[in-house]
Design an enzyme around this catalytic site. Structure first.
Site, PDB file in Angstrom:
ATOM      1  N   GLU A 318     -13.090  -0.440 -13.617  1.00  0.00           N
ATOM      2  CA  GLU A 318     -11.979  -0.810 -12.614  1.00  0.00           C
ATOM      3  C   GLU A 318     -11.864  -2.308 -13.009  1.00  0.00           C
ATOM      4  O   GLU A 318     -12.138  -3.369 -12.124  1.00  0.00           O
ATOM      5  CB  GLU A 318     -12.586  -0.755 -11.031  1.00  0.00           C
ATOM      6  CG  GLU A 318     -12.616   0.613 -10.837  1.00  0.00           C
ATOM      7  CD  GLU A 318     -13.481   0.687  -9.402  1.00  0.00           C
ATOM      8  OE1 GLU A 318     -14.002  -0.322  -8.753  1.00  0.00           O
ATOM      9  OE2 GLU A 318     -13.603   2.037  -8.940  1.00  0.00           O
ATOM     10  N   PRO A 319     -11.232  -2.530 -14.082  1.00  0.00           N
ATOM     11  CA  PRO A 319     -10.939  -4.073 -14.314  1.00  0.00           C
ATOM     12  C   PRO A 319      -9.591  -4.552 -13.462  1.00  0.00           C
ATOM     13  O   PRO A 319      -8.668  -3.901 -13.427  1.00  0.00           O
ATOM     14  CB  PRO A 319     -10.514  -4.260 -15.806  1.00  0.00           C
ATOM     15  CG  PRO A 319     -10.144  -2.813 -16.121  1.00  0.00           C
ATOM     16  CD  PRO A 319     -11.007  -1.701 -14.994  1.00  0.00           C
ATOM     17  N   ARG A 321      -9.257  -8.587 -12.283  1.00  0.00           N
ATOM     18  CA  ARG A 321      -9.139  -9.767 -12.896  1.00  0.00           C
ATOM     19  C   ARG A 321      -8.980 -10.216 -14.339  1.00  0.00           C
ATOM     20  O   ARG A 321      -8.058 -10.851 -14.878  1.00  0.00           O
ATOM     21  CB  ARG A 321     -10.325 -10.830 -12.512  1.00  0.00           C
ATOM     22  CG  ARG A 321     -10.501 -11.995 -12.975  1.00  0.00           C
ATOM     23  CD  ARG A 321     -11.984 -12.532 -13.036  1.00  0.00           C
ATOM     24  NE  ARG A 321     -12.656 -12.300 -11.639  1.00  0.00           N
ATOM     25  CZ  ARG A 321     -12.890 -13.148 -10.531  1.00  0.00           C
ATOM     26  NH1 ARG A 321     -12.293 -14.143 -10.537  1.00  0.00           N
ATOM     27  NH2 ARG A 321     -13.517 -12.602 -10.012  1.00  0.00           N
ATOM     28  N   ARG A 367      -9.648 -20.065  -4.250  1.00  0.00           N
ATOM     29  CA  ARG A 367     -10.967 -20.021  -4.765  1.00  0.00           C
ATOM     30  C   ARG A 367     -11.788 -21.268  -5.213  1.00  0.00           C
ATOM     31  O   ARG A 367     -13.044 -21.060  -5.291  1.00  0.00           O
ATOM     32  CB  ARG A 367     -10.556 -19.280  -6.049  1.00  0.00           C
ATOM     33  CG  ARG A 367     -10.072 -17.989  -6.114  1.00  0.00           C
ATOM     34  CD  ARG A 367      -9.954 -17.128  -7.375  1.00  0.00           C
ATOM     35  NE  ARG A 367     -11.468 -16.818  -7.866  1.00  0.00           N
ATOM     36  CZ  ARG A 367     -12.018 -17.516  -9.003  1.00  0.00           C
ATOM     37  NH1 ARG A 367     -11.523 -18.392  -9.448  1.00  0.00           N
ATOM     38  NH2 ARG A 367     -13.069 -17.193  -9.118  1.00  0.00           N
ATOM     39  N   TYR A 371     -15.296 -20.356  -3.671  1.00  0.00           N
ATOM     40  CA  TYR A 371     -16.286 -19.926  -4.661  1.00  0.00           C
ATOM     41  C   TYR A 371     -16.710 -21.098  -5.396  1.00  0.00           C
ATOM     42  O   TYR A 371     -17.523 -21.013  -6.306  1.00  0.00           O
ATOM     43  CB  TYR A 371     -15.745 -19.054  -5.455  1.00  0.00           C
ATOM     44  CG  TYR A 371     -15.102 -17.723  -4.710  1.00  0.00           C
ATOM     45  CD1 TYR A 371     -16.065 -16.850  -3.997  1.00  0.00           C
ATOM     46  CD2 TYR A 371     -14.042 -16.993  -5.140  1.00  0.00           C
ATOM     47  CE1 TYR A 371     -15.704 -15.959  -3.293  1.00  0.00           C
ATOM     48  CE2 TYR A 371     -13.698 -15.978  -4.371  1.00  0.00           C
ATOM     49  CZ  TYR A 371     -14.452 -15.395  -3.616  1.00  0.00           C
ATOM     50  OH  TYR A 371     -13.978 -14.224  -2.982  1.00  0.00           O
ATOM     51  N   CYS A 398      -4.126 -30.498   4.980  1.00  0.00           N
ATOM     52  CA  CYS A 398      -5.004 -31.510   5.805  1.00  0.00           C
ATOM     53  C   CYS A 398      -6.604 -31.034   5.736  1.00  0.00           C
ATOM     54  O   CYS A 398      -7.148 -30.590   6.717  1.00  0.00           O
ATOM     55  CB  CYS A 398      -4.606 -31.230   7.190  1.00  0.00           C
ATOM     56  SG  CYS A 398      -4.475 -32.910   7.928  1.00  0.00           S
ATOM     57  N   GLU A 399      -7.040 -31.177   4.479  1.00  0.00           N
ATOM     58  CA  GLU A 399      -8.471 -30.673   4.296  1.00  0.00           C
ATOM     59  C   GLU A 399      -9.026 -31.409   3.290  1.00  0.00           C
ATOM     60  O   GLU A 399      -8.407 -31.457   1.867  1.00  0.00           O
ATOM     61  CB  GLU A 399      -8.787 -29.173   3.942  1.00  0.00           C
ATOM     62  CG  GLU A 399      -8.236 -28.260   4.903  1.00  0.00           C
ATOM     63  CD  GLU A 399      -9.424 -28.191   5.945  1.00  0.00           C
ATOM     64  OE1 GLU A 399     -10.595 -28.533   5.740  1.00  0.00           O
ATOM     65  OE2 GLU A 399      -9.232 -27.581   7.195  1.00  0.00           O
TER      66      GLU A 399
END
Length: 470
Positions: A318-319, A321, A367, A371, A398-399
């Site tokens: 199941e590729p 990415r 990401r 991550y 605003c982070e």
């Protein structure tokens, strides 16, 4: 190649000595492994994809925009299909799914894995043959399972005892016998970020092998006789470069297969090894080619089957990415540039870093924040003869954690209005995009033979307000 060469710096500058910071860097160079196969620069240093100038893309579709090299995606799909000849290759739709991509995947002969009703609806609406669809998910609703049965999806991957009961009742009621696989949690933790390592025991997916739940699930399905148990499924994580995890996983899953054979006299005909094959986000990443993966996985399965005296089952992988990730880059426009101190002493690059703010951010690529992922970037709208500067590409939200690229060398003359491109954004960027700060999500543009076509349009403020019924 060292990580910072050719515009692919990756890491925490505070942990490195000053020598590499003074190493000459060609900010105009492209590292082929990080970009779609049809990306290059023209004579003016402008990034092009399949012969189309990115300035023209920005003029027609605006920024930010996800740019998909269609031939690149198709060729990566073919690479997996060819390398894994005789194996069912399921494209993992969660990486990125839209109707155009479904059609590309179908035309290249792949199967499709979905994990929600929305993904299933997208697949069916694009004409994906239902028998080539696999349905994942740890909490499939009655509505989702009913639609899967009515559509005739090729297989359903069972994830809980509740789901076994739910699907058994629905199948009995409809007089159908759907094909199912048992998802087995094998206790193998891939070398990856803990939040995307999915095979260790303390997590939400699958049936525990060590605790006996996986065997019990298989026995229950076989004893009920309503569902057709085709085989076992294992997925050990994401962004994996080391095949040793697959070896341990296959050994444990096939050990369970032998246990089922010995207890019930049934030798299951299928085995799904999952996906999670890594890609290159920076030059520190070294992914294996599909041909190498195929050879290694076949050897692993054949050896373990011989050890257990099992026939080699029909395999599937199941590729997701690995197919769509490298085929896409995100194009941004620079809005502001500011220089800030990053520390003192010789470990800092002259004590300063440039914050290059672009017109997207964590709403189109979560990401980095989620991550701690690393990306590369390049000035895309022109060549530059300026000295390299240490930069951080950040978004407009605003982070303080709204970071797209943590550390990268960009030319010191980067300025508002420039275009910056970030490669490797095909997987889990648009699919995990949000409307944080009420920012509309960017479009997706597919480019082929010098022509661009819109495959997912840009959201508008009217779209946002249309959902607000208050």
């Amino acid at each position: 190649m060292r990580a910072h060469e050719a515009g692919a710096l990756h890491g925490d500058i505070g942990s490195r000595g000053p020598s590499w910071l003074r190493t000459p860097v060609d900010v105009n160079a492209l590292v082929p492994a990080l970009w779609p196969r049809n990306v290059t620069r023209d004579g003016d240093g402008v990034l092009t994809v399949a012969g189309l100038n990115v300035r023209d893309v920005a003029d027609e579709f605006g920024t930010p925009v996800y740019v998909l090299d269609e031939d690149d995606l198709r060729s990566r799909a073919r690479d997996f299909r060819t390398a894994f000849d005789g194996v069912d290759v399921y494209y993992a739709g969660k990486a990125f799914l839209c109707r155009a991509v479904v059609r590309m995947i179908a035309e290249e002969g792949l199967h499709l894995d979905v994990c929600t009703g929305g993904e299933l609806a997208t697949a069916l609406s694009a004409g994906m043959p239902p028998e080539r669809i696999g349905f994942h998910g740890n909490n499939k609703s009655v509505t989702e399972l009913t639609r899967a049965l009515d559509a005739g999806v090729g297989r359903i991957i069972l994830d809980s005892f509740d789901e076994i009961g739910r699907l058994t009742a629905l199948a009995r009621e409809r007089g159908v016998r759907p094909r199912v696989l048992i998802r087995v949690t094998v206790g193998v933790e891939a070398h990856t970020h803990e939040f995307i390592a999915t095979a260790h025991e303390d997590q939400k997916f699958g049936f525990s092998l060590a605790g006996g739940a996986a065997a019990e699930a298989a026995f229950r399905v076989l004893d009920e006789g309503v569902l057709e148990l085709r085989g076992l499924h294992s997925h050990i994580g994401s962004q994996i470069f080391d095949a040793s995890g697959f070896e341990v996983s296959a050994r444990r899953v096939l050990g369970l297969q032998a246990q089922i054979r010995d207890a019930r006299g049934v030798e299951l005909p299928e085995l799904d090894l999952g996906g999670g094959f890594g890609i290159a986000y920076t030059t520190q990443d070294d992914p294996a080619a599909p041909q190498d993966l195929a050879k290694r996985l076949r050897r692993i399965v054949e050896a373990e089957c011989a050890a257990e005296r099992l026939a080699v089952p029909h395999l599937s992988i199941e590729p997701g990415r690995a197919i769509v990730g490298p085929a896409v880059f995100t194009l941004y426009e620079v809005g502001t540039v500011k220089s800030v101190p990053v520390g003192t002493g010789s470990d800092a690059a002259d004590g300063r870093r440039a914050y290059v703010s672009v017109d997207g951010g964590m709403s189109d690529n979560i990401r980095t924040a989620l991550y701690d992922a690393s990306y590369s970037a390049t000035l895309a709208s022109r060549a530059s003869a300026a000295e390299p500067m240490l930069a951080r590409v950040v978004g407009k939200h605003c982070e303080s954690g709204d970071i797209v690229v943590k550390d990268e060398f960009l030319p010191a003359d980067v300025q508002p209005g420039d275009l910056v491109a970030v490669p490797g954004t095909g997987a889990y960027c648009r699919s995990m995009a949000s409307n944080y700060n009420h920012v509309p999500r960017p479009p997706v543009v597919a480019v082929r033979d010098g022509q661009a076509r819109l495959i997912v349009r840009r959201e508008t403020e009217e779209d946002l307000l249309a959902l607000d019924v208050g």
